[in-house]
Design a protein around this motif. Structure first.
Motif, PDB file in Angstrom:
ATOM      1  N   SER A 104       1.436   7.670   1.254  1.00 29.57           N
ATOM      2  CA  SER A 104       0.513   7.626   2.394  1.00 29.57           C
ATOM      3  C   SER A 104       1.026   6.727   3.508  1.00 29.57           C
ATOM      4  CB  SER A 104      -0.869   7.129   1.941  1.00 29.57           C
ATOM      5  OG  SER A 104      -0.855   5.732   1.634  1.00 29.57           O
ATOM      6  N   ILE A 105       2.038   5.925   3.222  1.00 28.83           N
ATOM      7  CA  ILE A 105       2.527   4.943   4.189  1.00 28.83           C
ATOM      8  C   ILE A 105       3.214   5.634   5.363  1.00 28.83           C
ATOM      9  CG2 ILE A 105       4.256   3.128   4.531  1.00 28.83           C
ATOM     10  CD1 ILE A 105       3.498   2.041   1.825  1.00 28.83           C
ATOM     11  N   CYS A 106       2.927   5.136   6.561  1.00 32.93           N
ATOM     12  CA  CYS A 106       3.527   5.699   7.780  1.00 32.93           C
ATOM     13  C   CYS A 106       3.670   4.596   8.821  1.00 32.93           C
ATOM     14  CB  CYS A 106       2.678   6.856   8.314  1.00 32.93           C
ATOM     15  SG  CYS A 106       0.994   6.409   8.786  1.00 32.93           S
ATOM     16  N   GLY A 107       4.194   4.964   9.979  1.00 35.45           N
ATOM     17  CA  GLY A 107       4.364   4.005  11.053  1.00 35.45           C
ATOM     18  C   GLY A 107       3.044   3.612  11.678  1.00 35.45           C
ATOM     19  N   ASN A 109       1.986   3.581  14.676  1.00 37.02           N
ATOM     20  CA  ASN A 109       1.500   4.398  15.788  1.00 37.02           C
ATOM     21  C   ASN A 109       1.627   5.894  15.518  1.00 37.02           C
ATOM     22  OD1 ASN A 109       1.055   1.959  17.300  1.00 37.02           O
ATOM     23  ND2 ASN A 109       3.252   1.922  17.708  1.00 37.02           N
ATOM     24  N   ASP A 110       1.896   6.236  14.258  1.00 34.02           N
ATOM     25  CA  ASP A 110       1.955   7.650  13.894  1.00 34.02           C
ATOM     26  C   ASP A 110       0.550   8.254  13.900  1.00 34.02           C
ATOM     27  OD1 ASP A 110       4.663   7.376  13.546  1.00 34.02           O
ATOM     28  OD2 ASP A 110       4.597   7.401  11.352  1.00 34.02           O
ATOM     29  N   ASP A 111       0.481   9.579  14.088  1.00 33.68           N
ATOM     30  CA  ASP A 111      -0.812  10.264  14.052  1.00 33.68           C
ATOM     31  C   ASP A 111      -1.449  10.143  12.672  1.00 33.68           C
ATOM     32  OD1 ASP A 111      -0.425  11.109  16.663  1.00 33.68           O
ATOM     33  OD2 ASP A 111       0.292  13.114  16.077  1.00 33.68           O
ATOM     34  N   THR A 112      -2.783  10.081  12.662  1.00 32.72           N
ATOM     35  CA  THR A 112      -3.543  10.191  11.415  1.00 32.72           C
ATOM     36  C   THR A 112      -3.943  11.648  11.254  1.00 32.72           C
ATOM     37  OG1 THR A 112      -4.405   7.930  11.498  1.00 32.72           O
ATOM     38  CG2 THR A 112      -5.660   9.542  10.204  1.00 32.72           C
ATOM     39  N   MET A 113      -3.503  12.254  10.171  1.00 31.43           N
ATOM     40  CA  MET A 113      -3.737  13.678   9.958  1.00 31.43           C
ATOM     41  C   MET A 113      -4.980  13.885   9.091  1.00 31.43           C
ATOM     42  SD  MET A 113      -0.861  16.463   8.866  1.00 31.43           S
ATOM     43  CE  MET A 113      -0.511  15.697   7.285  1.00 31.43           C
ATOM     44  N   VAL A 114      -5.891  14.709   9.576  1.00 30.24           N
ATOM     45  CA  VAL A 114      -7.100  15.016   8.819  1.00 30.24           C
ATOM     46  C   VAL A 114      -6.709  15.879   7.613  1.00 30.24           C
ATOM     47  CG1 VAL A 114      -9.382  16.083   8.878  1.00 30.24           C
ATOM     48  CG2 VAL A 114      -8.473  14.972  10.939  1.00 30.24           C
ATOM     49  N   PRO A 115      -6.961  15.419   6.378  1.00 27.58           N
ATOM     50  CA  PRO A 115      -6.550  16.214   5.223  1.00 27.58           C
ATOM     51  C   PRO A 115      -7.409  17.462   5.042  1.00 27.58           C
ATOM     52  CG  PRO A 115      -7.736  14.264   4.515  1.00 27.58           C
ATOM     53  CD  PRO A 115      -7.551  14.135   5.996  1.00 27.58           C
ATOM     54  N   LYS A 116      -6.891  18.429   4.312  1.00 29.01           N
ATOM     55  CA  LYS A 116      -7.647  19.642   4.038  1.00 29.01           C
ATOM     56  C   LYS A 116      -8.964  19.295   3.344  1.00 29.01           C
ATOM     57  CE  LYS A 116      -3.951  23.099   3.595  1.00 29.01           C
ATOM     58  NZ  LYS A 116      -3.331  24.101   2.700  1.00 29.01           N
ATOM     59  N   GLY A 117     -10.060  19.885   3.812  1.00 31.01           N
ATOM     60  CA  GLY A 117     -11.363  19.684   3.200  1.00 31.01           C
ATOM     61  C   GLY A 117     -12.064  18.404   3.602  1.00 31.01           C
ATOM     62  N   CYS A 151       1.250  -8.359   7.413  1.00 30.96           N
ATOM     63  CA  CYS A 151       1.264  -7.318   8.438  1.00 30.96           C
ATOM     64  C   CYS A 151      -0.148  -6.788   8.649  1.00 30.96           C
ATOM     65  CB  CYS A 151       2.191  -6.171   8.033  1.00 30.96           C
ATOM     66  SG  CYS A 151       1.695  -5.304   6.528  1.00 30.96           S
ATOM     67  N   ALA A 152      -0.326  -6.072   9.737  1.00 27.77           N
ATOM     68  CA  ALA A 152      -1.581  -5.363   9.980  1.00 27.77           C
ATOM     69  C   ALA A 152      -1.541  -4.021   9.260  1.00 27.77           C
ATOM     70  CB  ALA A 152      -1.780  -5.151  11.482  1.00 27.77           C
ATOM     71  N   ALA A 153      -2.711  -3.549   8.845  1.00 29.21           N
ATOM     72  CA  ALA A 153      -2.801  -2.265   8.153  1.00 29.21           C
ATOM     73  C   ALA A 153      -4.120  -1.588   8.489  1.00 29.21           C
ATOM     74  CB  ALA A 153      -2.679  -2.456   6.650  1.00 29.21           C
ATOM     75  N   ASN A 154      -4.124  -0.286   8.407  1.00 27.37           N
ATOM     76  CA  ASN A 154      -5.355   0.501   8.518  1.00 27.37           C
ATOM     77  C   ASN A 154      -5.513   1.246   7.196  1.00 27.37           C
ATOM     78  OD1 ASN A 154      -7.555   2.067   9.180  1.00 27.37           O
ATOM     79  ND2 ASN A 154      -6.599   3.090  10.930  1.00 27.37           N
ATOM     80  N   PRO A 180      -0.908   3.437   7.587  1.00 28.35           N
ATOM     81  CA  PRO A 180      -0.076   2.834   8.634  1.00 28.35           C
ATOM     82  C   PRO A 180       0.014   1.318   8.461  1.00 28.35           C
ATOM     83  CG  PRO A 180      -2.214   3.487   9.521  1.00 28.35           C
ATOM     84  CD  PRO A 180      -2.162   4.010   8.123  1.00 28.35           C
ATOM     85  N   ILE A 181       1.233   0.779   8.408  1.00 26.08           N
ATOM     86  CA  ILE A 181       1.434  -0.665   8.300  1.00 26.08           C
ATOM     87  C   ILE A 181       2.441  -1.112   9.354  1.00 26.08           C
ATOM     88  CG2 ILE A 181       0.777  -0.853   5.872  1.00 26.08           C
ATOM     89  CD1 ILE A 181       3.725  -0.878   5.128  1.00 26.08           C
TER      90      ILE A 181
END
Length: 283
Positions: A104-107, A109-117, A151-154, A180-181
């Motif tokens: 699940s880790i990403c950059g 400022n990368d987009d947050t993708m709405v998962p299926k369902g 670090c900051a995280a969401n 995102p971290i």
């Protein structure tokens, strides 16, 4: 020191932020911002460098996760009493531990993708702890000695998956782009006391969360010590430590959840800011 990873997904390079806020290339010093680089020996090697003599990275490159994908991506639930209250859950007597999938880790400022369902996509600003030494059965007094930095995280969450689908929380926490971290990891010596950091999160420019790590139920030291009693912590592991109130699930009278085109921005004192646009699922 502020350590970063920059470049396209899967091809990120290690970097360090100089005194003017620019990225300097660390590729000839360390191979990546990984467990080896985050060890005491690795950090000492980086610290010896004359940052202003390192190659300057030109332009405005994409930032990847501030550490390479860890073995363990650990999360702490309900670690702020007012967040537990807004969630309608009791204050925990001991830390609630769950896992977020490392995938699940990403950059930052990368987009947050709405998962299926997905029907209830939510946000959570959190402080991340980055481990720098292998640790098992730590004493409380030594717990922070194994921390490389912060670090900051969401902790992006899908509440229907988390709460309404049975089982543990993991299925609502580990979807693609839910971790995102960054933008950078700040070394522990530069952060100082991690229990004095202001944090905030906005959705579409509207403030949703305001908090301070001083109000954690369980401190960073307690969390690291506690986790080490149950499993081995490895260099490069990341622990996200819970969120203050203001998540979408807790909004009264009607909870508010994220939808495509929404923009989430967040930050923590000294640890930088993130920005994510919510987008539809991409196959």
């Amino acid at each position: 020191m502020k350590l970063v990873r920059y470049g396209q997904p899967g091809r990120e390079k290690p970097g360090i932020i100089d005194a003017d806020g620019r990225i300097r290339d660390l590729s000839k010093v360390v191979k990546d911002i990984d467990g080896e680089a985050l060890s005491p020996k690795g950090l000492a090697k980086i610290k010896k460098q004359k940052v202003d003599k390192l190659p300057l990275v030109k332009g405005d490159p994409r930032l990847g996760s501030c550490v390479v994908q860890p073995r363990n991506f650990i999360a702490i639930g309900l670690n702020y009493s007012d967040h537990a209250a807004e969630s309608g859950m009791p204050i925990p007597a001991e830390p609630i531990i769950f896992n977020k999938a490392p995938s699940s880790i990403c950059g930052p400022n990368d987009d947050t993708m709405v998962p299926k369902g997905s029907t209830k996509l939510d946000w959570e600003i959190e402080l991340g702890i980055v481990i720098g030494q292998r640790a098992r059965y730590l004493s409380k007094k030594d717990a922070l000695s194994v921390v490389a930095g912060y670090c900051a995280a969401n902790d992006v969450s899908e509440r229907a998956f988390q709460i309404e689908r049975g089982g543990q929380w993991t299925k609502g926490k580990g979807c693609e782009t839910f971790g995102p971290i960054g933008p950078w990891m700040v070394t522990a010596d530069e952060v100082g006391n991690p229990q004095k950091l202001d944090m905030w999160l906005d959705v579409n420019g509207e403030r949703k969360q305001t908090g301070n790590t001083s109000t954690m139920i369980f401190s960073c030291a307690h969390i690291v010590w506690y986790c080490s009693q149950f499993f081995v912590l490895e260099p490069g592991d990341v622990i996200v430590t819970g969120t203050p109130p203001g998540v979408g699930l807790g909004i009264k009278p009607t909870p508010q959840f994220l939808k495509p085109k929404d923009v989430v921005t967040l930050g923590i004192t000294g640890l930088g800011e993130q920005r994510q646009k919510v987008v539809k699922f991409k196959a």
